[in-house]
Design a protein around this motif. Structure first.
Motif, PDB file in Angstrom:
ATOM      1  N   ALA A 104       7.725 -27.327  48.404  1.00  0.00           N
ATOM      2  CA  ALA A 104       7.031 -27.114  49.678  1.00  0.00           C
ATOM      3  C   ALA A 104       7.526 -25.835  50.342  1.00  0.00           C
ATOM      4  O   ALA A 104       8.703 -25.478  50.226  1.00  0.00           O
ATOM      5  CB  ALA A 104       7.273 -28.307  50.599  1.00  0.00           C
ATOM      6  N   GLU A 142       2.722 -27.722  48.303  1.00  0.00           N
ATOM      7  CA  GLU A 142       2.972 -28.951  49.043  1.00  0.00           C
ATOM      8  C   GLU A 142       2.938 -30.164  48.123  1.00  0.00           C
ATOM      9  O   GLU A 142       3.572 -31.184  48.388  1.00  0.00           O
ATOM     10  CB  GLU A 142       1.918 -29.125  50.141  1.00  0.00           C
ATOM     11  CG  GLU A 142       1.983 -28.089  51.251  1.00  0.00           C
ATOM     12  CD  GLU A 142       3.078 -28.388  52.264  1.00  0.00           C
ATOM     13  OE1 GLU A 142       3.788 -29.400  52.078  1.00  0.00           O
ATOM     14  OE2 GLU A 142       3.221 -27.614  53.228  1.00  0.00           O
ATOM     15  N   ASP A 143       2.171 -30.044  47.007  1.00  0.00           N
ATOM     16  CA  ASP A 143       1.913 -31.211  46.159  1.00  0.00           C
ATOM     17  C   ASP A 143       2.687 -31.214  44.849  1.00  0.00           C
ATOM     18  O   ASP A 143       2.906 -32.274  44.262  1.00  0.00           O
ATOM     19  CB  ASP A 143       0.412 -31.289  45.845  1.00  0.00           C
ATOM     20  CG  ASP A 143      -0.438 -31.299  47.109  1.00  0.00           C
ATOM     21  OD1 ASP A 143      -0.096 -32.053  48.031  1.00  0.00           O
ATOM     22  OD2 ASP A 143      -1.427 -30.542  47.159  1.00  0.00           O
TER      23      ASP A 143
END
Length: 216
Positions: free
Chosen positions: A160, A128-129
């Motif tokens: 993601a 996600e990051d």
């Protein structure tokens, strides 16, 4: 005078050759095997052959620190009492620091790891990051000391994770209702095509693509 000269010559020859003859005497025997022995323990005890040991310290992946991993003459070679035995003593396995590559581009990170002698295994993982194609982390971690040639897993972000949504069944719905259901499910209405149908289905959806059974 001749006799004196002859005697002097005999003495000179004896001085030259007798030490050589004596030096070549003495029983030879197979050299013991010292590989795998603790060097400090070896020299702490008086050896029965009066050997002199000359140590050389080096890295070894085969023997732990302080242990002998090579000798000259080799084991079983013929030696005499009092011989000089050269031994290589391990200072442990050579290690290399794993580069810190987290956040680096995958191509650059792989080159950094391989330049240090590591074998790189690429593992893709969603994040996600971390943006796609950047390194999430290496395993073992960057900054740790590992033997050269160690396999390093390089976790590369694929971005993601993909979220799959269920497609609603809008057949037999009016066009307006179908659009509302599709948008509520998180999709965008695509091409609307009019087709001939029975009179009772006029203004209603008769088919859709993708079908309601699919996920996207």
């Amino acid at each position: 005078g001749v006799a004196v000269t002859f005697v002097a010559a005999i003495i000179v020859l004896c001085v030259i050759f007798i030490p050589r003859l004596l030096g070549s005497t003495g029983d030879e025997f197979p050299c013991p095997n010292y590989v795998g022995m603790d060097y400090e323990a070896l020299i702490a005890e008086k050896n029965e052959y009066d050997f002199t040991f000359e140590p050389e310290y080096d890295y070894s992946s085969e023997q732990p620190r302080g242990m002998i991993f090579e000798q000259t003459p080799a084991a079983e070679r013929k030696v005499k009492r009092g011989a000089v035995i050269k031994v290589k003593v391990s200072i442990g396995e050579k290690t290399v620091q794993v580069p810190v590559v987290s956040g680096y581009d995958a191509t650059k990170a792989k080159a950094m790891l391989e330049n240090e002698g590591f074998k790189v295994i690429t593992v893709e993982e969603s994040s996600e990051d971390i943006a796609s194609n950047l390194i999430i982390r290496p395993d073992p971690a960057g900054g740790s000391n590992m033997p050269a040639g160690t396999e390093i897993k390089m976790f590369v972000s694929t971005g993601a994770p993909t979220e799959y949504l269920e497609i609603p069944d809008v057949t037999k719905c009016t066009l307006e209702d179908a659009k509302r259901l599709i948008e509520r499910a998180g999709f965008t209405v695509g091409t609307v095509t009019e087709v001939s149908s029975s009179a009772d289905m006029k203004g209603y959806v008769v088919s859709q693509s993708p079908s309601a059974s699919a996920k996207t």
